[in-house]
Design an enzyme around this catalytic site. Structure first.
Site, PDB file in Angstrom:
ATOM      1  N   LYS A 104       5.047   4.515  -1.152  1.00 32.86           N
ATOM      2  CA  LYS A 104       5.140   5.703  -1.694  1.00 32.86           C
ATOM      3  C   LYS A 104       6.443   6.473  -1.459  1.00 32.86           C
ATOM      4  CE  LYS A 104       0.083   6.789  -1.833  1.00 32.86           C
ATOM      5  NZ  LYS A 104      -1.163   7.175  -0.959  1.00 32.86           N
ATOM      6  N   GLY A 127       0.806  -1.381  -0.092  1.00 27.66           N
ATOM      7  CA  GLY A 127       0.105  -0.011   0.180  1.00 27.66           C
ATOM      8  C   GLY A 127       0.663   1.248  -0.096  1.00 27.66           C
ATOM      9  N   SER A 128       0.406   2.190   0.674  1.00 21.77           N
ATOM     10  CA  SER A 128       0.988   3.610   0.675  1.00 21.77           C
ATOM     11  C   SER A 128       2.356   3.702   1.277  1.00 21.77           C
ATOM     12  CB  SER A 128       0.122   4.555   1.356  1.00 21.77           C
ATOM     13  OG  SER A 128      -1.140   4.787   0.718  1.00 21.77           O
ATOM     14  N   THR A 129       2.753   2.679   1.906  1.00 21.23           N
ATOM     15  CA  THR A 129       4.292   2.595   2.425  1.00 21.23           C
ATOM     16  C   THR A 129       5.352   2.699   1.392  1.00 21.23           C
ATOM     17  OG1 THR A 129       4.456   0.345   2.798  1.00 21.23           O
ATOM     18  CG2 THR A 129       3.602   1.441   4.637  1.00 21.23           C
TER      19      THR A 129
END
Length: 484
Positions: A217, A213-215
């Site tokens: 990014k 997920g957004s980790t």
């Protein structure tokens, strides 16, 4: 001598010669292979004819050996706090092949490793006393992670960014390795563990790659800064909101509809976890540049040994632009282990340099003499420049102070982090995965730690599943324990 007798004699002689050749072949060529065969009962009897060497945590043995009764196997393996350390030790079983550190150091722990042999052992043919394995695990950090995960299904890893020492490797739900050690009772326990839908034998810290997920990014942001696409974390990006993924009519939606994500800077985009920014950024960079950065951090490495071999975290190839956009927010076919995401935070915290992670400090002989020192055998790679690392540290600290990661705040500690909530199942039909990757630096004693936590399943309502709500408190507990 008539012809018949002569021929019979020659035939009998050939048979004798064939037997001699075969016996010689078995003795000098096949003998060792037969001796080493896993089905050779004598090997098992020899292995468990005396106590095994031990796996050590902070100077204390977390393994042992107990005398058996009514068996030709004189000893069996025992474990102290077996469920707590199962993701580290694995198991040594009279019935099944050993796993984790027990498997990697089988020869050392049972005394057959050639490093243990003295000149006298070579002369007499005696098996040396077994050696020991000294781990890098900090029991306080391990316990903090295990307790904080509690009844949740998940994994967590803590690393010292400056040394690469793995301070904790936690996987829940766990199991007691002692139930698998005795050949008379192991079969029943083995069947029960494998039938358990929660898969307690799976090492979720090292060997369960899932969408980060957004980790992820952070990896995309590092690629953008290193490439020069953006000069710093405060420069506005070219990020329309809504962002329609190339070749589709599908917008890449943001979780927080009111967040200021249009043309947001990297700092703001990390703070609010803006999908439109990082999806578009991945497309602007192109999948090859994102992949190159991901691989610098450790993705796509099929030989990540710590020394337990971790499953490879994956950044895919051959994507179209819409898939590349999804990869930029840690979705599509991107996967990572908690170990991998802890490595990302560790490199950022360490000024852009990644020290190879390891959870064995030394191996020794029975007298304590060091056979190999792994702390002196680490590799350091410059993943990103110190300038980029400083920029990302600043942005990650904003996430914790004023963004989506406030549950990781610790008094007297500088904390940077990134949350993630990864979709799971077709059309996000199943409970999402909650992630948090972070680092902490003590203002009082200068200690540092990087932690990544993944919660695969919990009892929380779907609407309450988030990296900040489920994973950040676990990371916070582990950082507090490491930085005391």
């Amino acid at each position: 001598m008539n012809k018949t007798i002569r021929r019979a004699s020659v035939f009998a002689l050939l048979l004798v010669l064939a037997l001699l050749v075969r016996a010689t072949w078995l003795q000098f060529y096949d003998g060792q292979a037969l001796a080493d065969d896993k089905d050779n009962r004598r090997n098992v009897i020899a292995t468990y004819s005396r106590p095994l060497g031990n796996i050590i945590v902070a100077g204390e043995a977390i393994t042992g050996s107990a005398r058996t009764k009514g068996s030709d196997l004189a000893y069996k393996r025992t474990y102290t706090d077996g469920e707590l350390y199962a993701a580290v030790t694995g198991y040594a079983s009279q019935a099944y092949a050993p796993t984790q550190l027990e498997g990697i150091y089988t020869d050392l722990l049972n005394g057959t490793d050639n490093q243990l042999k003295t000149v006298m052992d070579t002369v007499t043919g005696e098996r040396p006393e077994p050696g020991n394995v000294l781990t890098t695990i900090d029991p306080a950090v391990q316990k903090a992670g295990y307790r904080a995960l509690g009844g949740k299904k998940g994994g967590a890893v803590a690393i010292d960014p400056r040394t690469g020492k793995i301070l904790a490797a936690v996987s829940t739900p766990s199991y007691d390795p002692s139930t698998l050690t005795d050949a008379n009772t192991a079969g029943k326990a083995w069947k029960a563990l494998n039938a358990d839908k929660d898969k307690p034998l799976t090492n979720r810290a090292l060997r369960q790659p899932l969408p980060p997920g957004s980790t992820f990014k952070l990896v995309v942001a590092a690629a953008a800064l290193e490439d020069g696409l953006y000069k710093n974390v405060d420069q506005p990006t070219d990020s329309p909101d809504p962002y329609i993924m190339p070749g589709t009519v599908q917008p890449l939606n943001n979780e927080n509809k009111s967040a200021p994500c249009e043309n947001a800077s990297i700092r703001v985009a990390l703070r609010y976890s803006c999908n439109n920014v990082f999806g578009h950024m991945a497309v602007e960079l192109g999948q090859d540049k994102v992949k190159e950065m991901a691989e610098k951090f450790g993705f796509n490495d099929d030989e990540q040994d710590v020394p337990v071999r971790a499953y490879a975290s994956v950044y895919p190839s051959g994507m179209d632009k819409a898939q590349t956009a999804l990869s930029g927010i840690g979705q599509f076919d991107v996967t990572a282990t908690p170990l991998q995401m802890a490595m990302v935070s560790a490199a950022i915290a360490n000024g852009g340099k990644l020290v190879s992670p390891h959870m064995v400090s030394q191996i020794t002989d029975s007298g304590g003499d060091v056979l190999k020192d792994y702390d002196d055998d680490t590799d350091t790679s410059e993943i990103i420049s110190s300038t980029t690392a400083e920029q990302l540290q600043s942005a990650m600290e904003t996430v914790v102070k004023d963004g989506t990661g406030t549950n990781a705040l610790i008094d007297g500690v500088t904390v940077g982090g990134k949350t993630g909530t990864a979709q799971h199942g077709e059309n996000n039909s199943k409970t999402p995965y909650a992630w948090f990757t972070s680092y902490g630096k003590s203002d009082a004693n200068g200690k540092e730690v990087a932690v990544a936590v993944m919660v695969e399943q919990s009892d929380a309502a779907r609407s309450e599943v988030s990296g900040n709500g489920l994973a950040a408190p676990v990371a916070r507990a582990m950082m507090q324990a490491a930085l005391k």
